[in-house]
Design an enzyme around this catalytic site. Structure first.
Site, mmCIF file in Angstrom:
data_model
loop_
_atom_site.group_PDB
_atom_site.id
_atom_site.type_symbol
_atom_site.label_atom_id
_atom_site.label_comp_id
_atom_site.label_asym_id
_atom_site.label_seq_id
_atom_site.Cartn_x
_atom_site.Cartn_y
_atom_site.Cartn_z
ATOM 1 N N HIS A 72 7.089 -32.154 -10.092
ATOM 2 C CA HIS A 72 8.360 -32.718 -9.620
ATOM 3 C C HIS A 72 8.868 -33.691 -10.676
ATOM 4 O O HIS A 72 8.082 -34.470 -11.216
ATOM 5 C CB HIS A 72 8.097 -33.464 -8.309
ATOM 6 N N TYR A 202 17.271 -41.098 -3.075
ATOM 7 C CA TYR A 202 17.361 -42.529 -2.737
ATOM 8 C C TYR A 202 18.819 -42.821 -2.360
ATOM 9 O O TYR A 202 19.708 -42.684 -3.204
ATOM 10 C CB TYR A 202 16.978 -43.394 -3.942
ATOM 11 N N PRO A 294 5.089 -48.895 -0.488
ATOM 12 C CA PRO A 294 5.236 -47.468 -0.777
ATOM 13 C C PRO A 294 6.486 -47.163 -1.629
ATOM 14 O O PRO A 294 6.679 -46.052 -2.064
ATOM 15 C CB PRO A 294 5.354 -46.806 0.596
ATOM 16 N N LYS A 298 3.009 -45.963 -5.778
ATOM 17 C CA LYS A 298 1.978 -46.453 -6.700
ATOM 18 C C LYS A 298 0.595 -46.576 -6.068
ATOM 19 O O LYS A 298 -0.409 -46.536 -6.774
ATOM 20 C CB LYS A 298 2.372 -47.851 -7.216
ATOM 21 N N TYR A 389 8.273 -45.319 -13.577
ATOM 22 C CA TYR A 389 8.319 -44.617 -12.273
ATOM 23 C C TYR A 389 7.130 -43.665 -12.144
ATOM 24 O O TYR A 389 6.501 -43.582 -11.098
ATOM 25 C CB TYR A 389 9.639 -43.844 -12.220
HETATM 26 P P1 FAS Z 1 -7.415 -46.056 2.015
HETATM 27 O O1 FAS Z 1 -6.796 -46.969 3.028
HETATM 28 O O2 FAS Z 1 -6.796 -44.725 1.744
HETATM 29 O O3 FAS Z 1 -8.940 -45.749 2.441
HETATM 30 C C1 FAS Z 1 -9.745 -46.779 2.949
HETATM 31 C C2 FAS Z 1 -10.792 -46.119 3.855
HETATM 32 O O4 FAS Z 1 -11.693 -47.136 4.295
HETATM 33 C C3 FAS Z 1 -10.156 -45.514 5.097
HETATM 34 O O5 FAS Z 1 -10.600 -44.171 5.237
HETATM 35 C C4 FAS Z 1 -10.675 -46.396 6.237
HETATM 36 O O6 FAS Z 1 -10.935 -45.639 7.407
HETATM 37 C C5 FAS Z 1 -11.969 -46.934 5.665
HETATM 38 N N1 FAS Z 1 -12.388 -48.232 6.209
HETATM 39 C C6 FAS Z 1 -11.625 -49.308 6.477
HETATM 40 N N2 FAS Z 1 -12.401 -50.324 6.938
HETATM 41 C C7 FAS Z 1 -13.684 -49.874 6.928
HETATM 42 C C8 FAS Z 1 -14.937 -50.445 7.269
HETATM 43 N N3 FAS Z 1 -15.030 -51.697 7.711
HETATM 44 N N4 FAS Z 1 -16.052 -49.689 7.139
HETATM 45 C C9 FAS Z 1 -15.987 -48.417 6.689
HETATM 46 N N5 FAS Z 1 -14.808 -47.795 6.330
HETATM 47 C C10 FAS Z 1 -13.686 -48.534 6.465
HETATM 48 N N6 FAS Z 1 0.944 -44.644 -1.619
HETATM 49 C C11 FAS Z 1 1.585 -43.925 -2.563
HETATM 50 O O7 FAS Z 1 1.178 -43.964 -3.737
HETATM 51 N N7 FAS Z 1 2.675 -43.149 -2.242
HETATM 52 C C12 FAS Z 1 3.137 -43.027 -0.972
HETATM 53 O O8 FAS Z 1 4.088 -42.297 -0.713
HETATM 54 C C13 FAS Z 1 2.460 -43.746 0.058
HETATM 55 N N8 FAS Z 1 2.864 -43.625 1.352
HETATM 56 C C14 FAS Z 1 2.154 -44.271 2.318
HETATM 57 C C15 FAS Z 1 2.514 -44.109 3.672
HETATM 58 C C16 FAS Z 1 1.796 -44.754 4.663
HETATM 59 C C17 FAS Z 1 2.199 -44.559 6.103
HETATM 60 C C18 FAS Z 1 0.676 -45.575 4.327
HETATM 61 C C19 FAS Z 1 -0.122 -46.280 5.397
HETATM 62 C C20 FAS Z 1 0.310 -45.736 3.013
HETATM 63 C C21 FAS Z 1 1.043 -45.079 1.996
HETATM 64 N N9 FAS Z 1 0.688 -45.209 0.648
HETATM 65 C C22 FAS Z 1 1.360 -44.547 -0.329
HETATM 66 C C23 FAS Z 1 -0.397 -46.074 0.239
HETATM 67 C C24 FAS Z 1 -1.707 -45.364 0.408
HETATM 68 O O9 FAS Z 1 -1.643 -44.056 -0.031
HETATM 69 C C25 FAS Z 1 -2.802 -46.195 -0.255
HETATM 70 O O10 FAS Z 1 -2.354 -46.792 -1.432
HETATM 71 C C26 FAS Z 1 -4.051 -45.387 -0.573
HETATM 72 O O11 FAS Z 1 -4.463 -44.735 0.582
HETATM 73 C C27 FAS Z 1 -5.103 -46.367 -1.081
HETATM 74 O O12 FAS Z 1 -6.312 -45.712 -1.169
HETATM 75 P P2 FAS Z 1 -7.666 -46.484 -0.833
HETATM 76 O O13 FAS Z 1 -7.686 -47.763 -1.545
HETATM 77 O O14 FAS Z 1 -8.762 -45.496 -1.033
HETATM 78 O O15 FAS Z 1 -7.557 -46.914 0.699
#
Ligand code: FAS
Length: 392
Positions: A72, A202, A294, A298, A389
């Site tokens: 993309h 956007y 978001p 990033k 970006y």
């Molecule tokens: P994550 O939050 O993905 O993973 C953390 C893991 O730890 C989870 O599986 C959780 O269950 C687990 N956990 C938490 N507490 C724990 C505990 N005490 N014991 C054991 N496990 C535990 N980012 C983008 O780049 N682009 C986007 O378009 C985008 N859209 C998003 C939309 C939404 C609705 C949300 C909520 C986030 C979005 N993000 C986006 C951000 C998102 O993708 C995060 O940056 C990304 O998941 C970060 O990855 P991790 O750091 O691995 O954390």
């Protein structure tokens, strides 16, 4: 139980780290509080930066995204002054995104980790990380059956997000949290509808921002700015589509493809960064290290980048006895994090009017208009935009 590295969280950060440690023969375990099915279906990010793809390719983790990811490279801005498109793939460093839903990447990473002998304890919640100021830290857990448990390790990687145990376990006064509430709230939704544009859309509108991001050929993510405190179910589907069409100027550029809204969540745009990211034997990566809004996609990309940096440093230390990478980990990642935060903040200011109706808001609105004009007309500004970006 004991291992070399305990990884908290099976998101992009934790699973990339686990795979890279596994590839280097380092004993590790991933503790994940959710069930496997949940993390394999949880929809979140979707735009992978070129550098993220390179990292995954380097470690043999890119098969799925090459099979069903889609390249993309265009975004379209729609404003009161008209619309313009930026083919960012032909600007800056010529890098493009790969659209690949995060849950598919997590599924690929998990499948590979388990297939190569990795261990993930699902439905196992980390409660606290202890003795991080020693070389024998431990993690207390609540096992799937509710019983308490404990893991001893040489290092602990906090990849459990912004509300996880790693952040909670940081010794008081040991960390500085830089926090910004951008004063903007989005209703984020997933629609069972094909993309309405062949670009990231956007819409800058006096009623508020609206965003369009393809996820697959049948699912599209939309964001529509709403008042702070709006409940996720406050708007009917009809009102959502009417408002999106209005802000995306559907009457001028064609109506949006409507469909059933299959998921919705209200997110207040905020960011934070923790400093430092290392606390003795405990290292933070991904959202646990810092939350980026978001806007500008990033979060997941930083998570993968930090996981690779941490994996390399842990291998140097545990295999080669060289702790230099671990000593430099925090400063190295923070440089990337602040670059991403700066661009994400710039994007938020570009796409959203200031809250409040006082005089400064007319000043800021005129600034915004001028930034958009500069982005539309200045090649050097477009090169800067493209580089940041897609870059991480
Ligand atoms: P994550 O939050 O993905 O993973 C953390 C893991 O730890 C989870 O599986 C959780 O269950 C687990 N956990 C938490 N507490 C724990 C505990 N005490 N014991 C054991 N496990 C535990 N980012 C983008 O780049 N682009 C986007 O378009 C985008 N859209 C998003 C939309 C939404 C609705 C949300 C909520 C986030 C979005 N993000 C986006 C951000 C998102 O993708 C995060 O940056 C990304 O998941 C970060 O990855 P991790 O750091 O691995 O954390």
């Amino acid at each position: 139980s004991a291992t070399d590295v305990v990884i908290l969280g099976a998101g992009p950060a934790g699973l990339v780290l686990g795979n890279l440690l596994q590839n280097s023969g380092i004993d590790c375990v991933v503790l994940e509080r959710a069930e496997r099915a949940h993390i394999q279906t949880r929809a979140r990010a979707g735009f992978l930066a070129a550098n993220t793809v390179r990292i995954l390719e380097r470690h043999g983790l890119a098969e799925g995204l090459h099979r069903s990811g889609r390249v993309h490279s265009t975004c379209e801005f729609r404003t009161a002054d008209g619309r313009f498109r930026l083919d960012y793939g032909g600007l800056g460093r010529g890098e493009r995104h790969t659209v690949y839903p995060q849950q598919q990447l997590v599924t690929d990473l998990l499948t590979r980790f388990l297939a190569s002998g990795g261990r993930v304890d699902f439905a196992t919640e980390a409660v606290a990380v202890l003795d991080t100021d020693t070389d024998r830290p431990s993690v207390t857990v609540r096992e799937a059956d509710g019983h308490p448990g404990r893991w001893a390790a040489r290092y602990v990687a906090g990849c459990d997000g912004r509300h996880g145990a790693a952040r909670r376990s940081l010794p008081a006064g040991s960390v500085r949290r830089h926090h910004c509430d951008h004063g903007v709230t989005w209703l984020g939704l997933l629609a069972e509808a094909p993309p309405s544009l062949d670009a990231v859309g956007y819409a800058v509108h006096e009623r508020g921002f609206a965003g369009h991001m393809a996820r697959t050929s049948e699912i599209t993510r939309y964001y529509v700015q709403c008042e702070r405190g709006t409940p996720a179910d406050a708007w009917s589907e009809e009102r959502i589509w009417d408002e999106l069409d209005l802000r995306m100027r559907g009457t001028e550029y064609g109506p949006l493809h409507r469909g059933r809204v299959v998921e919705r969540a209200v997110v207040d745009l905020e960011s934070d960064v923790l400093e430092p990211l290392r606390h003795g034997s405990l290292f933070l990566a991904g959202d646990a290290a810092g939350l980026v809004s978001p806007c500008a996609a990033k979060g997941a990309n930083l998570a993968v980048l930090e996981a690779e940096i941490l994996a390399g440093a842990l291998v140097d230390d545990l295999v080669h006895g060289d702790s230099e990478g671990l000593d430099a980990y925090s400063a190295r990642c923070l440089a990337y994090i602040w670059r991403a935060q700066e661009f994400s903040h710039w994007m938020i200011r570009l796409l959203h009017g200031p809250s409040g109706s006082d005089g400064t808001s007319s000043f800021h609105n005129s600034l915004r208009r001028s930034r958009l004009t500069s982005l539309r007309t200045s090649r050097s500004h477009q090169d800067w935009f493209a580089e940041h970006y897609v870059g991480v």
